[in-house]
Scaffold this active site. Structure first.
Site, PDB file in Angstrom:
ATOM      1  N   TYR A  31       0.824  -1.215   0.000  1.00  0.00           N
ATOM      2  CA  TYR A  31       0.000   0.000   0.000  1.00  0.00           C
ATOM      3  C   TYR A  31       0.855   1.261   0.000  1.00  0.00           C
ATOM      4  O   TYR A  31       0.663   2.156   0.817  1.00  0.00           O
ATOM      5  CB  TYR A  31      -0.953  -0.010   1.201  1.00  0.00           C
ATOM      6  N   LYS A  83      -2.343 -14.676  10.678  1.00  0.00           N
ATOM      7  CA  LYS A  83      -1.538 -13.719  11.453  1.00  0.00           C
ATOM      8  C   LYS A  83      -0.828 -14.337  12.670  1.00  0.00           C
ATOM      9  O   LYS A  83       0.255 -14.880  12.524  1.00  0.00           O
ATOM     10  CB  LYS A  83      -2.393 -12.510  11.829  1.00  0.00           C
ATOM     11  N   ASP A 124     -14.128 -14.525  10.168  1.00  0.00           N
ATOM     12  CA  ASP A 124     -12.731 -14.243   9.836  1.00  0.00           C
ATOM     13  C   ASP A 124     -12.048 -13.742  11.105  1.00  0.00           C
ATOM     14  O   ASP A 124     -12.215 -12.589  11.496  1.00  0.00           O
ATOM     15  CB  ASP A 124     -12.680 -13.202   8.710  1.00  0.00           C
ATOM     16  N   TYR A 165     -12.866  -6.103   6.436  1.00  0.00           N
ATOM     17  CA  TYR A 165     -11.636  -6.338   5.669  1.00  0.00           C
ATOM     18  C   TYR A 165     -11.318  -7.826   5.714  1.00  0.00           C
ATOM     19  O   TYR A 165     -11.275  -8.416   6.801  1.00  0.00           O
ATOM     20  CB  TYR A 165     -10.450  -5.533   6.217  1.00  0.00           C
TER      21      TYR A 165
HETATM   22  C1  LIG Z   1      -4.775  -9.401   7.647  1.00  0.00           C
HETATM   23  C2  LIG Z   1      -6.162  -9.887   7.440  1.00  0.00           C
HETATM   24  C3  LIG Z   1      -6.486 -10.707   6.349  1.00  0.00           C
HETATM   25  C4  LIG Z   1      -5.485 -11.048   5.264  1.00  0.00           C
HETATM   26  O1  LIG Z   1      -4.421 -11.816   5.726  1.00  0.00           O
HETATM   27  P1  LIG Z   1      -3.057 -11.878   4.855  1.00  0.00           P
HETATM   28  O2  LIG Z   1      -2.208 -12.847   5.602  1.00  0.00           O
HETATM   29  O3  LIG Z   1      -2.518 -10.483   4.861  1.00  0.00           O
HETATM   30  O4  LIG Z   1      -3.414 -12.332   3.507  1.00  0.00           O
HETATM   31  C5  LIG Z   1      -7.787 -11.167   6.241  1.00  0.00           C
HETATM   32  N1  LIG Z   1      -8.717 -10.866   7.166  1.00  0.00           N
HETATM   33  C6  LIG Z   1      -8.441 -10.101   8.240  1.00  0.00           C
HETATM   34  C7  LIG Z   1      -9.509  -9.829   9.247  1.00  0.00           C
HETATM   35  C8  LIG Z   1      -7.153  -9.578   8.407  1.00  0.00           C
HETATM   36  O5  LIG Z   1      -6.901  -8.784   9.451  1.00  0.00           O
END
Ligand SMILES: *Cc1c(COP(=O)(O)O)cnc(C)c1O
Length: 431
Positions: free
Chosen positions: A19, A281, A252, A147
């Site tokens: 970004y 993560k 997510d 997101y």
């Molecule tokens: C960071 C993130 C993603 C994407 O993960 P990457 O490992 O960067 O592809 C998807 N969903 C959420 C909620 C995130 O914080």
């Protein structure tokens, strides 16, 4: 002959950053090493990593237990394909995940990164619906300000206006958006469906009964979409609506998983469980890219009993043993400590130390949940300007949108955390 480019010059000339404008990249620091909460720059400057390196390095950089597990693994089996083969690290990680994730989720799909785990989740939902005789159900419902990653299908369920992907809107599949859950965490729950967002969700799911495969959202904490914390009752009632209209519920937890919110998973704030769960993560404590998509027997058996029966996904590095070993160690580090007490202490200290920001001009809100601390401004805050102040404050912060926030490593001492909150207040004063 021209002299060779310095590392920073080479970086500026050739390397894309996330970004970031490739031709005008702004200030970039050259990192020599990192240990614990600290990043050490080439010139010896030490900065506290108040972002946990984009939220993943929860137990600090180069955690000795995690690096030892990786070193042992790399000397025996760094990688092997997962088609027709399996290995101890994948099984061991599976055992650990089943111990800490919601009980109904018994089927585990390992993948490379958070975005890919979202792709896998969405694919599972569509393939499940197909197997259930509903091939028309290939679209998704989601909440605004979400997101879910940067790959194509994940992008399509990110916030369409304020998200980072609105530029691609014309190229993305059309999804069904509802308002972000309006009742905030800590507010009293409101039963009126026109006030709590569930009336709108009901209408969307009902109208999309023959088109919507799943409802995907970040439970309780919307991360990149605004660092917003909402009432978990929304999720309990959304579960019932999903069941009523035959829609799979996808959580997510890539940002919220592994105790960041003060619960092991944000799902634990609720009384219901999702059909599909994405983790990433913090899974490896930030030591190597890895992610996982879990689902329940109903979805797995639905897909398995359909035609073609096989699930149509299988990345090259699926269940990479090195990543599995790192993840096993990271989970042991987390569960081997009083993590609830640890996160509660961090939360209490951030509450106390960020509170004065409420009186600063330009500050709209201050909020803390678990080890997430946010100062929301009434104007956008420049990450570049924040970076420029880092050598001065000794703290690396990367504000996003209107938010100056931290997700500190769980190992932060009270003194280190005070340095972080002081740096946040300073940014709120000058940016
Ligand atoms: C960071 C993130 C993603 C994407 O993960 P990457 O490992 O960067 O592809 C998807 N969903 C959420 C909620 C995130 O914080």
């Amino acid at each position: 002959m021209t002299p060779p480019l310095t590392p920073l010059e080479f970086d500026q000339r050739h390397l894309w950053h996330p970004y970031t404008n490739v031709t005008k990249p702004g200030r970039t620091f050259l990192v020599k090493e990192a240990e614990g909460v600290h990043i050490t720059l080439e010139d010896g400057t030490r900065l506290i990593d108040a972002m946990s390196s984009w939220w993943c390095m929860m137990h600090g950089h180069r955690h000795p237990v995690i690096t030892a597990a990786m070193k042992a693994q790399i000397d025996t089996l760094p990688h092997v394909m997962f088609g027709g083969l399996t290995h101890e690290p994948s099984v061991e990680l599976g055992r650990r995940l089943l111990e800490i994730t919601p009980d109904s989720l018994q089927r585990i799909f390992y993948c490379d990164s958070g975005s890919v785990s979202v792709e896998v989740a969405m694919k599972m939902a569509v393939q499940y619906q197909h197997a259930m005789g509903q091939p028309g159900r290939s679209e998704f419902a989601t909440v605004r300000s979400g997101y879910h990653g940067d790959t194509w299908k994940a992008m399509s369920v990110c916030d369409p206006d304020t998200g980072m992907h609105h530029l691609f809107q014309g190229a993305l599949s059309v999804q069904h958006f509802v308002s972000r859950p309006p009742v905030a965490m800590g507010q009293e729950w409101c039963e009126d469906p026109e006030q709590n967002g569930l009336g709108e969700l009901r209408r969307v799911l009902e109208a999309g009964q023959d088109r919507i495969a799943g409802f995907i959202l970040e439970p309780v904490v919307q991360g990149t979409g605004g660092m917003y914390f909402y009432h978990p009752e929304y999720l309990n009632q959304a579960r019932a609506l999903c069941d009523e209209f035959g829609v799979l519920l996808i959580f997510d937890e890539i940002a919220t998983g592994f105790a960041r919110t003060g619960q092991m998973f944000a799902t634990d704030f609720c009384s219901v469980e999702p059909d599909i769960l994405c983790l990433g993560k913090g899974l490896t404590g930030g030591h190597i890219s890895f992610a996982v998509t879990l689902t329940n027997d109903r979805v797995a058996e639905g897909i398995g009993g359909g035609n073609p029966g096989i699930f149509m996904h299988g990345p090259t590095y699926m269940a990479n043993p090195l990543a599995c070993a790192a993840a096993c160690a990271a989970i042991d580090v987390l569960t081997g400590q009083d993590w609830r007490g640890r996160i509660a202490d961090i939360a209490a200290q951030m509450q106390a130390e960020l509170a004065p920001a409420r009186d600063l001009p330009g500050v709209r809100d201050v909020r803390v949940l678990g080890a997430i601390g946010v100062i929301e401004m009434d104007h956008p805050v420049s990450a570049d300007e924040a970076h420029a102040l880092a050598p001065d404050t000794g703290v690396f912060l990367r504000p996003f949108g209107h938010n100056i926030y931290t997700m500190p490593p769980f190992i932060s001492t009270p003194e280190q955390l005070s340095a972080v909150t002081a740096a946040m207040l300073r940014l709120a004063r000058v940016l």
